[in-house]
Motif scaffolding. Structure first.
Motif, mmCIF file in Angstrom:
data_model
loop_
_atom_site.group_PDB
_atom_site.id
_atom_site.type_symbol
_atom_site.label_atom_id
_atom_site.label_comp_id
_atom_site.label_asym_id
_atom_site.label_seq_id
_atom_site.Cartn_x
_atom_site.Cartn_y
_atom_site.Cartn_z
ATOM 1 N N GLY A 163 5.627 2.805 -1.548
ATOM 2 C CA GLY A 163 4.194 2.765 -1.319
ATOM 3 C C GLY A 163 3.376 2.691 -2.592
ATOM 4 O O GLY A 163 3.899 2.773 -3.710
ATOM 5 N N TYR A 164 2.082 2.513 -2.392
ATOM 6 C CA TYR A 164 1.122 2.402 -3.488
ATOM 7 C C TYR A 164 -0.055 3.332 -3.235
ATOM 8 O O TYR A 164 -0.523 3.463 -2.110
ATOM 9 C CB TYR A 164 0.582 0.970 -3.589
ATOM 10 N N LEU A 165 -0.527 3.935 -4.306
ATOM 11 C CA LEU A 165 -1.765 4.702 -4.286
ATOM 12 C C LEU A 165 -2.660 4.121 -5.374
ATOM 13 O O LEU A 165 -2.316 4.157 -6.560
ATOM 14 C CB LEU A 165 -1.499 6.182 -4.552
ATOM 15 N N VAL A 166 -3.784 3.554 -4.956
ATOM 16 C CA VAL A 166 -4.721 2.950 -5.903
ATOM 17 C C VAL A 166 -6.020 3.751 -5.849
ATOM 18 O O VAL A 166 -6.665 3.837 -4.804
ATOM 19 C CB VAL A 166 -4.988 1.467 -5.560
ATOM 20 N N LYS A 167 -6.374 4.343 -6.989
ATOM 21 C CA LYS A 167 -7.565 5.191 -7.050
ATOM 22 C C LYS A 167 -8.559 4.594 -8.046
ATOM 23 O O LYS A 167 -8.198 4.266 -9.171
ATOM 24 C CB LYS A 167 -7.206 6.617 -7.497
ATOM 25 N N ALA A 168 -9.809 4.483 -7.605
ATOM 26 C CA ALA A 168 -10.853 3.959 -8.484
ATOM 27 C C ALA A 168 -11.145 4.950 -9.609
ATOM 28 O O ALA A 168 -11.220 6.162 -9.386
ATOM 29 C CB ALA A 168 -12.122 3.690 -7.682
ATOM 30 N N THR A 177 -0.562 3.550 -8.758
ATOM 31 C CA THR A 177 0.723 4.254 -8.687
ATOM 32 C C THR A 177 1.638 3.607 -7.658
ATOM 33 O O THR A 177 1.231 3.339 -6.526
ATOM 34 C CB THR A 177 0.516 5.733 -8.309
ATOM 35 N N TYR A 178 2.859 3.353 -8.087
ATOM 36 C CA TYR A 178 3.902 2.795 -7.220
ATOM 37 C C TYR A 178 5.006 3.837 -7.094
ATOM 38 O O TYR A 178 5.485 4.370 -8.101
ATOM 39 C CB TYR A 178 4.446 1.512 -7.835
ATOM 40 N N LEU A 179 5.399 4.157 -5.880
ATOM 41 C CA LEU A 179 6.456 5.140 -5.641
ATOM 42 C C LEU A 179 7.474 4.523 -4.700
ATOM 43 O O LEU A 179 7.113 3.905 -3.690
ATOM 44 C CB LEU A 179 5.870 6.414 -5.044
ATOM 45 N N SER A 180 8.761 4.668 -5.017
ATOM 46 C CA SER A 180 9.760 4.028 -4.165
ATOM 47 C C SER A 180 11.089 4.771 -4.189
ATOM 48 O O SER A 180 11.521 5.293 -5.224
ATOM 49 C CB SER A 180 9.999 2.586 -4.630
ATOM 50 N N GLN A 181 11.701 4.811 -3.019
ATOM 51 C CA GLN A 181 13.096 5.196 -2.889
ATOM 52 C C GLN A 181 13.726 4.131 -2.002
ATOM 53 O O GLN A 181 13.512 4.100 -0.787
ATOM 54 C CB GLN A 181 13.261 6.585 -2.273
#
Length: 274
Positions: A163-168, A177-181
């Protein structure tokens, strides 16, 4: 992402848990921190209820980049825009959306090139997204559907959680932020998988950042008002009953033996260097 199982579409608790993992530094080991890019690997538990047998073989990796020249909204659009991805993703073989599950969830297919002599990979995923005032979240996990079984010429990979978390940060800047398993399957040694992911993740983020810089101009010429990820009424995908899907388990897929090919390649490298 176990809470997806009770109802296959992620609920608020799943998004909250992903956001927590994306922002947390507890139990994460920094592997790289340079030029506004940082890579972490989750610290595996020392013990588990099964005496260590239940420790995941594939690391969970997190990569964060500070983007100073592209807005959070634009980076979010880039991640969603399948038509644009064909322009900037050099490893993509095929990518298409299959069906809508809800206004903020769909099912899709993606296949990509792997370095020779490895077989190319593909994945079928359930993707879900959430938008707040200054924050954008996209998460996916592998699912299986009888109409999209593994293909003979590709290895079906598994996204346990990606997933991705994009914060202004400002009007034209953001934290990405990219998080992966993810398990690429095959019989690749897990240390190869883990090491490769730490190298590839920053490259992918740099590529996405570059795509973000060019997206506004490209979008002006390509259906500028068409953004079904923001306006669900624009979607032309067929609706699918989520009950048709099940979570794809890694252990239910065949392991394709690629170790011999790796050994041959490694031997060739040795010969070349002598």
């Amino acid at each position: 992402m176990s809470r997806v199982l009770s109802g296959i579409i992620p609920d608020e608790a799943v998004f909250a848990d992903f956001r927590r993992q994306a922002l947390s530094t507890d139990n994460w080991y920094s592997k790289y921190d340079k030029n506004g890019m940082e890579v972490w690997v989750e610290v595996a538990p020392v013990t588990s209820p099964q005496g260590g047998k239940n420790v995941p073989k594939v690391h969970k990796i997190k990569c964060r980049m500070t983007i100073k020249d592209v807005s959070a909204a634009t980076m979010y659009d880039v991640l969603h825009d399948g038509q644009y991805r064909r322009k900037w993703d050099p490893t993509m073989l095929e990518s298409f959306d299959i069906a809508r599950l809800s206004p903020n969830a769909d099912m899709g297919y993606y296949s990509w090139l792997c370095p020779k002599p490895l077989k190319n990979r593909d994945v079928v995923t359930l993707r879900s997204w959430q938008v707040t005032d200054d924050e954008y979240v996209i998460i996916n996990c592998s699912v299986k559907h009888p109409k999209y079984p593994p293909k003979k010429d590709l290895v079906r990979a598994i996204s346990l959680l990606t997933g991705y978390l994009v914060k202004a940060i400002g009007p034209n800047s953001c934290s990405f932020t990219y998080l992966s398993q993810a398990d690429p399957k095959g019989s690749l040694p897990k240390w190869v998988v883990n090491k490769a992911s730490q190298v590839l993740a920053p490259r992918v983020l740099k590529c996405v950042h570059k795509a973000g810089q060019s997206y506004p101009e490209w979008k002006k010429q390509n259906s500028p008002d068409q953004k079904p990820w923001l306006y669900p009424e624009q979607s032309i995908l067929p609706m699918m009953d989520p009950s048709e899907l099940t979570i794809q388990r890694a252990d239910s897929l065949e392991n394709v033996d690629e170790s011999t090919q790796l050994d041959i390649q490694e031997g060739d490298k040795t010969d070349d260097s002598s």
